[in-house]
Scaffold this active site. Structure first.
Site, PDB file in Angstrom:
ATOM      1  N   LYS A  98       0.797  -1.227   0.000  1.00 43.21           N
ATOM      2  CA  LYS A  98       0.000   0.000   0.000  1.00 43.21           C
ATOM      3  C   LYS A  98       0.830   1.278   0.000  1.00 43.21           C
ATOM      4  CE  LYS A  98      -4.206  -1.925   1.920  1.00 43.21           C
ATOM      5  NZ  LYS A  98      -5.085  -1.441   0.849  1.00 43.21           N
ATOM      6  N   GLU A 120      -9.751   5.922   4.754  1.00 43.15           N
ATOM      7  CA  GLU A 120     -10.484   4.912   5.510  1.00 43.15           C
ATOM      8  C   GLU A 120      -9.565   3.713   5.639  1.00 43.15           C
ATOM      9  OE1 GLU A 120     -10.659   5.097   2.265  1.00 43.15           O
ATOM     10  OE2 GLU A 120     -10.081   3.013   1.924  1.00 43.15           O
ATOM     11  N   SER A 391       1.480  -9.692  -0.166  1.00 38.13           N
ATOM     12  CA  SER A 391       1.158  -8.263  -0.176  1.00 38.13           C
ATOM     13  C   SER A 391       1.532  -7.540   1.107  1.00 38.13           C
ATOM     14  CB  SER A 391      -0.332  -8.077  -0.453  1.00 38.13           C
ATOM     15  OG  SER A 391      -1.088  -8.834   0.478  1.00 38.13           O
TER      16      SER A 391
END
Lengths: 412, 267
Positions: A98, A120, A391
């Protein structure tokens, strides 16, 4: 390897209004359209600007620590019956893929002259990444998080606060990621002049799905070249977990044009799709509109959003990015559910064979790979090579996993 | 001309603005919402806006979301909304529906339009459906003779404002503030500008919503708009009341105050 993280590649693109086939688009209050148009313009201009690309590339390299490794997991491979290559996004700064997306969007926020970001978060990983980028770029940061998630991810709440972010627990609705996203949208409608809504996945209204994909597609660009360098060939399959789906799109995108490479997205099957307690939007949902885009949604007969369930807070979302819906429609990618128990078995297997504690999200991709390997081997008549997007790292999930395996001291 | 258009014309002839009052269908119950909306009409609300409750109402503030959650928890269905519209339309007041797009799409866009028209509804306000994505709704509303109200916002560009009002029929909904539903202490400075920008590109009546909660505020908005749309303040009457009877009494009092407000515009 290309140093330019944003060079164009062949592959599916949305139309100018953000439609991926019958999915995508913009289903938002009119008040947000001007901001979405501004963002779309800023993003397109930035993509064409060499200085932006150089700045983004330098941040990815010097700050985030990419390219991430492509690691051949030999002991895991031996258990699975496939040559498994792990794309180590867990080694990035902040511990997940991310960071790529937030650095890209934070750079854009600066370019647009905005001073505040909101986000969020479910598991807290995107919140931590956003708080990190906000600190780096001196932006005010507010993170909305479902109250249920603030409890199950207390460590990440503390991290965000240390980084200077304000964490707002959301007590509406199911008090999870979906409701955090609603609150962030409301904040954005009211404060759109100085605020950028830094959406954490390839979902939401246009241009977010395409923009987020482009910021994270370095995962696949790197993995494709690394696989060629390591094995001399493309992999037989690429696998990833799918919640909103940014890590999966990030790794799929470079391979979409390689028709021989099979793409597998593994959704959170929770207690099993048949039980209704799951977060598998493509497998167990239907086409609808949620959070500004048309995609697959968990919904009842009246179009009311159903509560999702997953042992992984990061996958616990009743929608999915519209490009995944389209890749499913066109048959280019395959989407299959993985249950909580299957994910946790794979979680344990990776810990014990490789000394790597994966995020429970990523454990879904590992579990799917365990199931896929023998089928693919039988079909190909040889050991397949499978690239798995690892990930994120599992630090944030140690408590959940400890509970699951019953290995936490009861007195604590 | 649409039935809403007739109502706006009549109010304009009387030298006043039209009062639109909003209530979620099925809140607190199906019968309770019919009683509430009937009471609003009896106390002077001209047009009833029936909101179909939705699980993820991003344009709504906490008051309407809580009311919608109560309605949904009580098991209200889109089909119940049609029955509610029929009952409220029987009072003689025009009824307009408001909802987010997913419930309409799930019901079936054309079937929804057919059922809404046959229940006596005049049209639909779509807070998260912009004309850019509305082809199916444009066709269905044409086929069944329904009005369609898209929102314009202080942030709308001139080009979008013109495009949006071109797709409207019945009236235009101008959102007074950048934000979500909910009564506010002050009315918006942005709203008069937005209304005059819209007037420059359409002859349709313009209703102003978001943030209006008192008779005085209604009077202020009535000074420059054709319609005053009130939601959260009315919903709060029912939400905060200890009993249903108390809620209806509070609703009548506020409705009468707002009706008085639109008859005494502050110019």
């Amino acid at each position: 390897m290309s140093a330019d993280a944003l060079a164009p590649v062949a592959g599916p693109q949305p139309d100018s209004a953000g439609h991926f086939g019958r999915f995508g688009g913009r289903f938002v209050p009119e008040a947000l359209v001007a901001a979405l148009d501004e963002l779309d313009g800023a993003w397109r201009t930035a993509m064409a600007d060499e200085s932006f690309r150089a700045e983004f590339g330098a941040l990815l390299r010097d700050y985030a620590g990419t390219p991430s490794l492509l690691y051949e997991a030999r002991r895991f491979s031996a258990k699975v019956g496939a040559r498994v290559l792990l794309k180590r996004e867990d080694l990035n700064h902040t511990g997940a893929h991310k960071v790529r997306n937030v650095l890209g969007q934070a750079l854009l926020t600066k370019r647009m002259g905005k001073t505040r970001v909101i986000a969020e978060t479910g598991a807290g990983q995107h919140g931590v990444a956003t708080a990190t980028a906000a600190a780096l770029f001196d932006l005010e940061c507010v993170v909305y998080m479902g109250q249920v998630d603030t409890e199950r991810q207390a460590l990440n709440v503390a991290r965000m606060r240390m980084l200077g972010a304000t964490v707002v627990p959301v007590t509406n609705g199911s008090r999870t990621l979906k409701d955090a996203m609603n609150e962030a949208m409301r904040d954005w409608v009211a404060n759109v002049d100085e605020t950028h809504y830094l959406i954490g996945t390839a979902a939401g209204p246009h241009p977010f799905p395409a923009m987020v994909r482009d910021f994270v597609r370095g995962i696949g660009d790197e993995a494709r070249q690394q696989c060629l360098d390591l094995t001399g060939a493309l992999p037989d399959a690429v696998t990833a977990c799918v919640g909103g789906g940014s890590n999966a799109l990030g790794i799929f995108h470079a391979f979409v044009g390689d028709e021989a490479v099979r793409l597998y997205g593994f959704e959170a099957g929770g207690d099993g799709v048949a039980t209704g307690r799951h977060a598998a939007s493509i497998t167990g949902g239907s086409a609808g509109v949620l959070h500004g885009t048309r995609t697959f949604v968990l919904q009842d007969a009246d179009g009311q959003t159903l509560e999702s369930h997953s042992i992984s807070a990061g996958l616990d979302y009743p929608g999915v990015g519209p490009e995944h819906a389209w890749l499913h429609d066109t048959g280019r990618a395959n989407y299959l559910p993985v249950t909580d128990d299957e994910a946790m078995a794979a979680f344990e297997l990776l810990c014990r064979t490789e000394g790597i504690i994966p995020a429970i999200e990523s454990a879904h991709a590992l579990a799917g790979t365990v199931a896929l390997a023998p089928k693919l081997a039988a079909e190909l008549g040889r050991e397949p090579t499978i690239v798995v997007n690892l990930s994120g790292r599992g630090d944030k999930d140690v408590h959940t996993a400890g509970d699951y395996f019953g290995i936490l001291d009861k007195e604590r | 001309m649409s039935r809403i258009g007739v109502a706006f014309d009549k109010a304009r002839a009387d030298g006043r603005a039209l009062l639109v009052g909003c209530m979620p269908a099925g809140f607190p119950t199906v019968e309770g919402s019919i009683a509430a909306m009937t009471a609003m009409v009896e106390a002077g609300v001209d047009v009833i806006e029936v909101e179909i409750p939705y699980s993820d109402p991003v344009m709504d503030g906490p008051v309407i979301q809580r009311a919608s959650d109560i309605a949904l928890a009580g098991g209200v269905r889109t089909a119940d909304t049609m029955r509610i519209i029929e009952a409220v339309a029987a009072t003689g007041a025009p009824v307009v529906t408001m909802t987010y797009w997913n419930p309409v799409e799930r019901y079936g866009v054309d079937v929804f339009a057919r059922d809404l028209a046959s229940a006596g509804g005049t049209g639909l306000i779509t807070p998260d459906l912009i004309p850019d994505e509305a082809d199916e709704w444009l066709a269905a509303s044409d086929a069944h003779g329904l009005d369609r109200t898209f929102l314009v916002s202080p942030s709308s560009t001139d080009a979008r404002l013109a495009m949006t009002v071109r797709h409207c029929r019945g009236f235009v909904y101008a959102t007074a503030v950048m934000g979500v539903t909910g009564a506010r202490a002050r009315t918006s400075d942005a709203a008069p500008t937005l209304v005059s920008r819209a007037r420059a590109v359409t002859d349709l009546p313009i209703g102003v919503g978001l943030g209006v909660g008192t008779g005085a505020q209604a009077g202020t908005v009535a000074g420059y708009a054709d319609g005053v749309i009130v939601g959260s303040a009315l919903v709060r009457c029912v939400l905060d009341a200890p009993t249903e009877a108390d809620g209806l009494a509070a609703l009548r009092t506020l409705s009468a105050e707002l009706a008085e407000g639109v008859r005494n515009p502050t110019r």
